[in-house]
Design a protein around this motif. Sequence first.
Motif, PDB file in Angstrom:
ATOM      1  N   THR A 188      -0.219  -1.392   8.061  1.00 45.07           N
ATOM      2  CA  THR A 188       0.176  -0.145   7.409  1.00 45.07           C
ATOM      3  C   THR A 188       0.345   0.927   8.468  1.00 45.07           C
ATOM      4  O   THR A 188      -0.256   0.846   9.545  1.00 45.07           O
ATOM      5  CB  THR A 188      -0.895   0.321   6.409  1.00 45.07           C
ATOM      6  OG1 THR A 188      -2.119   0.515   7.118  1.00 45.07           O
ATOM      7  CG2 THR A 188      -1.090  -0.696   5.313  1.00 45.07           C
ATOM      8  N   ASP A 245      -0.679   3.985   8.196  1.00 48.92           N
ATOM      9  CA  ASP A 245      -1.810   4.926   8.291  1.00 48.92           C
ATOM     10  C   ASP A 245      -3.053   4.257   8.879  1.00 48.92           C
ATOM     11  O   ASP A 245      -3.863   4.900   9.525  1.00 48.92           O
ATOM     12  CB  ASP A 245      -2.118   5.574   6.927  1.00 48.92           C
ATOM     13  CG  ASP A 245      -2.508   4.559   5.865  1.00 48.92           C
ATOM     14  OD1 ASP A 245      -2.219   3.366   6.038  1.00 48.92           O
ATOM     15  OD2 ASP A 245      -3.102   4.975   4.846  1.00 48.92           O
ATOM     16  N   THR A 295       3.032   9.208   7.929  1.00 47.81           N
ATOM     17  CA  THR A 295       2.308   9.721   9.101  1.00 47.81           C
ATOM     18  C   THR A 295       3.222  10.387  10.116  1.00 47.81           C
ATOM     19  O   THR A 295       2.765  11.042  11.036  1.00 47.81           O
ATOM     20  CB  THR A 295       1.533   8.593   9.807  1.00 47.81           C
ATOM     21  OG1 THR A 295       2.410   7.487   9.973  1.00 47.81           O
ATOM     22  CG2 THR A 295       0.332   8.177   9.003  1.00 47.81           C
ATOM     23  N   GLY A 346      -5.450   1.542  -4.868  1.00 47.51           N
ATOM     24  CA  GLY A 346      -5.228   2.938  -4.512  1.00 47.51           C
ATOM     25  C   GLY A 346      -5.481   3.841  -5.688  1.00 47.51           C
ATOM     26  O   GLY A 346      -5.851   3.380  -6.771  1.00 47.51           O
ATOM     27  N   ARG A 392      -3.155  16.302   3.700  1.00 56.22           N
ATOM     28  CA  ARG A 392      -2.349  15.364   2.927  1.00 56.22           C
ATOM     29  C   ARG A 392      -1.215  16.047   2.165  1.00 56.22           C
ATOM     30  O   ARG A 392      -0.229  15.428   1.823  1.00 56.22           O
ATOM     31  CB  ARG A 392      -3.228  14.570   1.951  1.00 56.22           C
ATOM     32  CG  ARG A 392      -3.963  13.438   2.644  1.00 56.22           C
ATOM     33  CD  ARG A 392      -4.724  12.576   1.650  1.00 56.22           C
ATOM     34  NE  ARG A 392      -5.442  11.532   2.357  1.00 56.22           N
ATOM     35  CZ  ARG A 392      -4.961  10.320   2.569  1.00 56.22           C
ATOM     36  NH1 ARG A 392      -3.766  10.002   2.131  1.00 56.22           N
ATOM     37  NH2 ARG A 392      -5.660   9.422   3.227  1.00 56.22           N
ATOM     38  N   ALA A 448       3.789  10.804  -0.107  1.00 55.14           N
ATOM     39  CA  ALA A 448       3.271   9.440  -0.187  1.00 55.14           C
ATOM     40  C   ALA A 448       4.447   8.490  -0.349  1.00 55.14           C
ATOM     41  O   ALA A 448       5.316   8.705  -1.188  1.00 55.14           O
ATOM     42  CB  ALA A 448       2.317   9.315  -1.369  1.00 55.14           C
ATOM     43  N   ASN A 455       4.399   1.841   2.140  1.00 54.24           N
ATOM     44  CA  ASN A 455       4.277   1.487   3.550  1.00 54.24           C
ATOM     45  C   ASN A 455       5.545   0.738   3.994  1.00 54.24           C
ATOM     46  O   ASN A 455       5.890  -0.289   3.406  1.00 54.24           O
ATOM     47  CB  ASN A 455       3.040   0.606   3.732  1.00 54.24           C
ATOM     48  CG  ASN A 455       2.894   0.114   5.160  1.00 54.24           C
ATOM     49  OD1 ASN A 455       3.111   0.862   6.104  1.00 54.24           O
ATOM     50  ND2 ASN A 455       2.558  -1.144   5.308  1.00 54.24           N
ATOM     51  N   LYS A 502       0.835  -1.209   0.000  1.00 58.77           N
ATOM     52  CA  LYS A 502       0.000   0.000   0.000  1.00 58.77           C
ATOM     53  C   LYS A 502       0.863   1.250   0.000  1.00 58.77           C
ATOM     54  O   LYS A 502       1.911   1.287   0.646  1.00 58.77           O
ATOM     55  CB  LYS A 502      -0.893  -0.005   1.257  1.00 58.77           C
ATOM     56  CG  LYS A 502      -1.923   1.112   1.241  1.00 58.77           C
ATOM     57  CD  LYS A 502      -2.736   1.162   2.517  1.00 58.77           C
ATOM     58  CE  LYS A 502      -3.781   2.285   2.440  1.00 58.77           C
ATOM     59  NZ  LYS A 502      -4.409   2.529   3.741  1.00 58.77           N
ATOM     60  N   GLN A 503       0.389   2.228  -0.742  1.00 58.80           N
ATOM     61  CA  GLN A 503       1.020   3.539  -0.668  1.00 58.80           C
ATOM     62  C   GLN A 503       0.338   4.318   0.451  1.00 58.80           C
ATOM     63  O   GLN A 503      -0.894   4.366   0.521  1.00 58.80           O
ATOM     64  CB  GLN A 503       0.844   4.288  -1.995  1.00 58.80           C
ATOM     65  CG  GLN A 503       1.636   5.589  -2.038  1.00 58.80           C
ATOM     66  CD  GLN A 503       1.418   6.341  -3.335  1.00 58.80           C
ATOM     67  OE1 GLN A 503       0.291   6.511  -3.784  1.00 58.80           O
ATOM     68  NE2 GLN A 503       2.500   6.793  -3.947  1.00 58.80           N
ATOM     69  N   VAL A 504       1.124   4.904   1.328  1.00 69.00           N
ATOM     70  CA  VAL A 504       0.558   5.581   2.511  1.00 69.00           C
ATOM     71  C   VAL A 504       1.154   6.981   2.641  1.00 69.00           C
ATOM     72  O   VAL A 504       2.268   7.227   2.184  1.00 69.00           O
ATOM     73  CB  VAL A 504       0.875   4.779   3.801  1.00 69.00           C
ATOM     74  CG1 VAL A 504       0.198   3.419   3.782  1.00 69.00           C
ATOM     75  CG2 VAL A 504       2.379   4.630   4.008  1.00 69.00           C
TER      76      VAL A 504
END
Lengths: 275, 344
Positions: free
Chosen positions: A124, A126, A14, A63, A28, A33, A36, A9-11
């Motif tokens: 992940t 996020d 954070t 995504g 955002r 980005a 993960n 996953k692209q996250v």
Amino acid sequence: MLHIVACIKQVPDTKIIKMNPKTNTMDRRTAPAILNPYDAHAVEEAVRLREKYGGTVSVLTMGPPPAVKAIKKCIEIGADEGYLITDRRFAGADTLATSYALTKALEKISKTKPVDLVICGKMTIDGDTGQVGPGIARRLDIPPLTSVNKVVEINKREGYAVVHRKLEDGYEVVQSALPCLMSVEKTINEVPYSPFPNMLKAARYEPHIWSVDDLEDIDIKQLGLKGSPTIVSKVWAPPKPEGGTIIEGSSQQQVEHLLSVLLEKKELFQAKEGV
Amino acid sequence: MDFKDYKGVWVFIEEKDGEIPSVSLELLGAGRKLADKRGVELAGILIGNSIKHLTKKVFEYGADTVYVYDQPIFKHYRTESFMKALLECSNKYKPEIILFGATSTGKDLASAVATDMPTGLTADTTELDVEEDTGLLLASRPAFGGNIMATILCKKYRPQMATVRAKVMKALSPEPGRTGKVIEESVSLKEDDIRTKVLEIVKETTKKVRIDEADIIVAGGKGLGSAEGFQLVHQLADALGGAVGASRDVVEAGWIEHHHQVGQTGVTVTPKIYFAIGISGAIQHIVGMKNSSLIIAINKDSEAPIFQSCHYGIVGDAFEIVPMLIEQFQNALSRKEVSHVGKV
């Protein structure tokens, strides 16, 4: 020859992200980005298993279109193929709807090339749940192996894998039938800098991109926000605790004050010193 | 789905080496509150091999009923066997809420069960409440990497499920002799039906300090600047006889191993003294240490949120303060121990 699919996953990063204090939403724009971090270890492990046993490593993600960048990162690590499922109808998915969509894509991938092993990061950064991996395993009806910190053996001919699963006070050695799903701990490997040829390949690589309509036997009602049993009802900054005493003064005065606070608990130290 | 059919609050009771870990007892405390507010029963579900004697403890900590699956096939935790028991039991008796500890076993089981039900599952909850009239579970947790809290609801499915962090909820004081209803169940499952086999369980014998058991923890954050700077934390921990803790940033930077991480994605701790040095105090960290008896924060930034969550704070340079503190602390201790020699 193994076919391993890593779900990634692209996250938003954070650690860097800023919250808008008025709306309590993520800004955002403030966060780059990234892939993960846990998933990088999943892809690395898949690549190492391919080196050892031969085969193919595919990566799969759901995504928005820019998630292609995360797939390219995986190609840099050493993956062979990348698949992005992207569609507005996937948006707003919780872990249950996410595992459904990814499973449908995995079923399509395995039609052309049967999958021996699905591998995921522990969670992940996020979502912080770790629920999607086991969810996929249940939907594919293959054994889920969570908290994997070592893959001891994959024996495709005999149809089994042996792994270490991390426990709170050690680990267990588990044998599982193949195919199976593993979600891996960060400690399973170290992700080295990508070799230059991989970087070149990644720069030119174009992943397979599928929309909902490209997937078969799909129940639209189980996708995205509509297919998500959980909803976020309220996002809030927790009430600020009252805060404590700020010890003022020169460094020497601060240290003396702190020392007096500590020595009120001297029974703790005497027990420890044992003199 | 008729919600009226779903009644009662359940807690999945873990069993480890013949004991019930404290997280399950804490969940019974939390579950009791929810059940009382709703005016329903609290039940424990206990799955294992030769575990019937543990029901006594489950009652003493607040359960009205215990569902027991006691079969050799449950000797080791395995997703497929435990899941079958839990699914069958839930389909038969229909609870409105099921709580699991957010442990490796609890998370593994809950994720699988929620998928098969299907129903919503909230991970790593730190606050629980329930709507008295509707039975809607309000499960709150730090979200977006711990930058904010979010309340998660599951309106359309029953049972509602959540995993709950250890050491966040409070166990009730046990009531000796308190008892309730034991309902014995079993699954028809042969060893061959299960696709995984536990070959061996290895206890790590290294003398790793388990920070969740330490009375004193000295934790450091990114404010210490570097892995070398982080040594300051080790020095103070050594001087105080404490364990070393760390923020998530520090662990991700590789200054220390993950088992030292305090917070939402690390360990929850409740020591008697907690030092937070160079830790800014993101929610993700605070939820892991806020129940410590004495929290002392040292940070250069007077605006750092950690100062809202400490008992004593020093705005200053840790590299100046901490070495002074170590020296004076050691002097103070040795004064006591060798008092006949007079002041050092």
